[in-house]
Design a protein around this motif. Structure first.
Motif, PDB file in Angstrom:
ATOM      1  N   SER A  57       0.810  -1.225   0.000  1.00  0.00           N
ATOM      2  CA  SER A  57       0.000   0.000   0.000  1.00  0.00           C
ATOM      3  C   SER A  57       0.842   1.274   0.000  1.00  0.00           C
ATOM      4  N   THR A  58       1.964   1.230  -0.718  1.00  0.00           N
ATOM      5  CA  THR A  58       2.830   2.403  -0.837  1.00  0.00           C
ATOM      6  C   THR A  58       3.157   2.641  -2.313  1.00  0.00           C
ATOM      7  N   GLN A  87      -5.588  -8.944  -7.778  1.00  0.00           N
ATOM      8  CA  GLN A  87      -6.581  -9.363  -6.788  1.00  0.00           C
ATOM      9  C   GLN A  87      -6.442  -8.422  -5.598  1.00  0.00           C
ATOM     10  N   ASP A  88      -7.500  -7.691  -5.280  1.00  0.00           N
ATOM     11  CA  ASP A  88      -7.460  -6.778  -4.140  1.00  0.00           C
ATOM     12  C   ASP A  88      -7.369  -7.555  -2.831  1.00  0.00           C
ATOM     13  N   ARG A 297      -2.477  -5.437  -3.277  1.00  0.00           N
ATOM     14  CA  ARG A 297      -2.887  -6.317  -4.368  1.00  0.00           C
ATOM     15  C   ARG A 297      -1.916  -7.477  -4.577  1.00  0.00           C
ATOM     16  N   ASN A 298      -2.490  -8.639  -4.845  1.00  0.00           N
ATOM     17  CA  ASN A 298      -1.745  -9.748  -5.416  1.00  0.00           C
ATOM     18  C   ASN A 298      -1.720  -9.562  -6.928  1.00  0.00           C
ATOM     19  N   PHE A 299      -0.636 -10.001  -7.558  1.00  0.00           N
ATOM     20  CA  PHE A 299      -0.503  -9.940  -9.007  1.00  0.00           C
ATOM     21  C   PHE A 299      -0.645 -11.343  -9.579  1.00  0.00           C
ATOM     22  N   ALA A 372       2.413  -8.725   1.167  1.00  0.00           N
ATOM     23  CA  ALA A 372       2.429  -8.845   2.641  1.00  0.00           C
ATOM     24  C   ALA A 372       2.892 -10.199   3.159  1.00  0.00           C
ATOM     25  N   GLU A 373       3.849 -10.810   2.466  1.00  0.00           N
ATOM     26  CA  GLU A 373       4.444 -12.043   3.003  1.00  0.00           C
ATOM     27  C   GLU A 373       5.178 -11.751   4.297  1.00  0.00           C
TER      28      GLU A 373
END
Length: 541
Positions: A57-58, A87-88, A297-299, A372-373
């Motif tokens: 989120s940056t 994917q949000d 987001r996931n890509f 966010a791992e």
């Protein structure tokens, strides 16, 4: 059927031979397209200061995802989420103010120096006040191991003090849990979860470098600053109010004040389910937090299969790292070059190899770069709870986290070796490189439960996490490994985890070529890799 004349047959065989030769050349070209020069450029960019440490989120996230989308689009991949590359993942950032002290027995313990405390609750103010301290050994409740440290004690409203890792590591007894290899019960995430289920007010883990597998500096840097979690309707109020760590020196001091010997209590805790009160010791601390909700987001990108596109081989890696620490003087960017710009860059290299094939694989090839791992596998957990590709259409997972930067080796390490048939696919691919499989190089670190493949395993999808090895290919490489290994260990979750021109990427290329080959072999087969019977994971029916 028309019969071929001898001349016609010869021409037919000639063209057939040419086609076979051309196909082999194309396969070799794809395999060898994975190269150190390109990998180096990708790592250098993703780990640059411009990307600001890639915190969720940056601005760093935006730059990273744009970089991935640009490259995957250019390689002919499509968005894996109904045409979208994203994917949000709804996250909440909870940043504890460093202006806190942990007060026990008249002494004020200092933030970062002695302890790191925080909260998982979405609350601006949480505290424990004169909360009774209770030592609960390893803080484990595991019926399958006939072990419950909470069996003979009520910890409701109290603060539990917990050892890191699990009893098997302490005793090195293969019959206790899984011996030297950490189980999920040894992970810090589990400790807090179980303390919360038991109704504790607070949970404090005692840090020790060997069983934790990292020094205090990792705790100091990783669990201070913004800590991310999921946005939940209950605001995470089912978690303990305060959770954190203390140094070993603090633990020794506290146990002595309670009339206990920490080393002896630790020995007792390893022999069987154990808990003991800590006299009249109580803990008080107030945690003030800044709460920010955001969407990370996931890509996800897919190369559709040629005949069974609804079945997928999923490659995964986490794109995130720790971001910036504005309170730190000097270099305050955690570039995360090794962890995990290498794995993220490796995805692009493997994707390019697949894009070069003259015929697309039978099954689809999907790449998932998760967010966010570093905050507890959050992106992977969110994907597992909200899968874009159903588990029964996900054939296998190949995870890449911190590639081998220590040069070429004659073996390949397998984290969580012996869990699934993925080992066999890897062994066959490794044979072409004259390499053999070796076991988990650091089983006590619990690596199989510490990266994104774990979420796939919990879904029942056979997941492979491997890379590097222990046997250098020559003496020069062995000397380099010794020197660079010290640097990499010292820079784990530190600002010095930066791109270095002197890295030997030949070992990373070896591994990426193996990962590519394993995925290709499974994608072009009708096989569904299985978990071994003794594994704790099995495919969901």
């Amino acid at each position: 059927m028309k019969k071929l004349t001898p001349i016609g047959l010869a021409v037919s065989l000639l063209f057939s031979g040419c086609a076979t030769q051309n196909n082999e050349q194309a396969l070799n070209a794809a395999y060898n397209s994975i190269n150190a020069k390109q990998l180096s450029e990708h790592i250098k960019t993703i780990a640059s200061n411009e990307f600001e440490g890639r915190a969720p989120s940056t601005r760093g996230e935006e730059l990273t995802l744009a970089y991935l989308e640009k490259h995957f689009k250019s390689l002919g991949f499509i968005g894996g989420n109904n045409g979208s590359f994203y994917q949000d993942v709804p996250l909440v950032s909870i940043e504890a103010s460093p202006d806190m002290t942990l007060n026990i027995a008249g002494k004020a313990y200092q933030y970062k120096k002695d302890m790191v405390m925080g909260t998982s609750r979405m609350s601006k103010l949480e505290s424990i006040e004169n909360s009774e301290l209770v030592f609960v050994g390893y803080g484990i409740n595991a019926p399958e191991y006939n072990w419950n440290d909470y069996k003979n004690i009520d910890v409701k409203g109290k603060t539990v003090v917990i050892l890191v890792n699990d009893p098997g590591f302490a005793t090195q007894d293969d019959t206790l849990f899984t011996g030297n290899a950490m189980t999920y019960y040894g992970r810090w995430t589990y400790k807090y979860e179980e303390a919360s289920r038991q109704g504790a007010a607070g949970a404090i883990i005692v840090h020790e470098t060997a069983p934790a597998s990292y020094p205090w500096s990792v705790v100091e840097n990783s669990w201070s600053g913004p800590q991310f979690g999921f946005q939940k309707e209950n605001n995470n109020m089912d978690r303990v109010a305060v959770e954190g760590w203390v140094t070993l020196d603090v633990a020794n001091e506290l146990f002595a004040k309670a009339g206990l010997d920490f080393a002896k209590e630790k020995e007792k805790a390893a022999k069987g389910a154990y808990s003991v009160g800590m006299g009249d010791l109580t803990a008080s601390v107030t945690v003030k937090s800044e709460i920010k909700k955001s969407i990370s987001r996931n890509f996800i990108a897919t190369l559709p299969g040629s005949s069974t596109p609804n079945e997928h081989i999923i490659y995964s890696a986490h794109w995130d790292h720790l971001g910036k620490d504005s309170s730190k003087k000097g270099d305050n960017i955690y570039n995360g070059a090794h962890d995990n710009a290498t794995g993220t860059a490796g995805m692009i290299e493997i994707a390019e190899a697949f894009s070069m094939l003259p015929t697309k694989p039978a099954r689809s090839i999907t790449f998932l770069a998760v967010t966010a791992e570093e905050q507890g596998l959050l992106g992977a957990k969110y994907y597992a709870a909200n899968p874009i590709i159903a588990a029964n259409k996900s054939v296998a997972n190949i995870n890449m986290d911190s590639l081998n930067l220590l040069g070429r080796v004659t073996d390949i390490s397998v984290v969580g070796a012996g869990k699934s048939e993925m080992d066999e696919y890897l062994a066959r691919a490794a044979k072409s490189q004259n390499r053999t499989l070796s076991g988990d190089p650091r089983p006590a670190a619990g690596g199989y439960y510490r990266s994104d493949h774990f979420a796939f395993a919990q879904m029942g999808i056979p997941a492979m996490y491997s890379g590097g090895g222990t046997q250098a290919i020559d003496e020069e490489t062995a000397r380099y490994r010794k020197r660079m290994g010290l640097i990499l260990r010292g820079c784990y979750h530190q600002p010095c985890d930066q791109f270095r021109n002197g890295w030997d990427l030949s070992g990373a290329i070896q591994d990426l070529q193996l990962f590519y080959q394993v995925g290709l072999d499974i994608a072009d087969s009708k096989d569904w890799p299985k978990w071994y019977e003794k594994s704790e994971f099995q495919r969901k029916k």
